[in-house]
Scaffold this active site. Structure first.
Site, PDB file in Angstrom:
ATOM      1  CG  HIS A 105      -0.344  -0.022   2.537  1.00 37.57           C
ATOM      2  ND1 HIS A 105       0.229  -1.171   3.064  1.00 37.57           N
ATOM      3  CD2 HIS A 105      -0.211   0.925   3.482  1.00 37.57           C
ATOM      4  CE1 HIS A 105       0.693  -0.910   4.278  1.00 37.57           C
ATOM      5  NE2 HIS A 105       0.444   0.359   4.557  1.00 37.57           N
ATOM      6  CG  HIS A 107       0.604   5.584   4.065  1.00 43.60           C
ATOM      7  ND1 HIS A 107      -0.298   5.603   5.090  1.00 43.60           N
ATOM      8  CD2 HIS A 107       1.293   4.422   4.187  1.00 43.60           C
ATOM      9  CE1 HIS A 107      -0.170   4.503   5.819  1.00 43.60           C
ATOM     10  NE2 HIS A 107       0.795   3.769   5.287  1.00 43.60           N
TER      11      HIS A 107
END
Length: 143
Positions: A105, A107
């Site tokens: 992932h 951010h």
């Protein structure tokens, strides 16, 4: 390869399967983006691939090739939606780096001159605030 196997029971795997709700911002065949429930700045969002990857170390380059343009698109949208001075994009790999969820992932965090990021504390943001922030970004995307 990291040597560690991907565990589909991580929280992002559960979000992808619809087992845990999220404030979705963007979705296509390969990626999902949603609000971080512990934002370090208003508009803090996460972009994940739908393909299983523990982190960037074991990700298929073809997955990354589809993911990075979405990260860029959402960074631009978040910057505009929140009238930010800049955008921080962070991606952690393995515990020593600060990774706590073992699904790749990114951010995407709106930043402002002279304002430090809030800690990623474990204190969850109000759902109404997250929903409103998601709508700001969705509005810029034109969805």
């Amino acid at each position: 390869m990291t040597g560690q196997a991907y565990d589909s029971n991580n929280i992002f795997g559960k979000i992808l399967r619809g087992e845990i709700p999220c404030h979705r911002i963007y979705e296509d065949a390969d990626t999902l983006a949603f609000m971080d429930v512990m934002p370090q700045s208003p508009g803090h969002l996460l972009v994940i691939p739908k393909a299983p990857s523990r982190n960037i170390l074991d990700a298929d380059p073809a997955v990354l090739a589809k993911l990075i343009p979405v990260v860029q698109k959402l960074a631009r949208a978040a910057k505009e939606a929140f009238e930010a001075d800049g955008i921080t994009v962070i991606q952690f790999n393995e515990p020593a780096s600060g990774q706590t969820v073992y699904h790749l992932h990114f951010h995407v965090i709106p930043r402002y001159e002279g304002l430090a990021l809030k800690p990623h504390s474990g204190q969850m943001e109000d759902n109404g605030v997250l929903a409103a922030n998601a709508e700001k970004i969705i509005g810029v995307l034109g969805n």
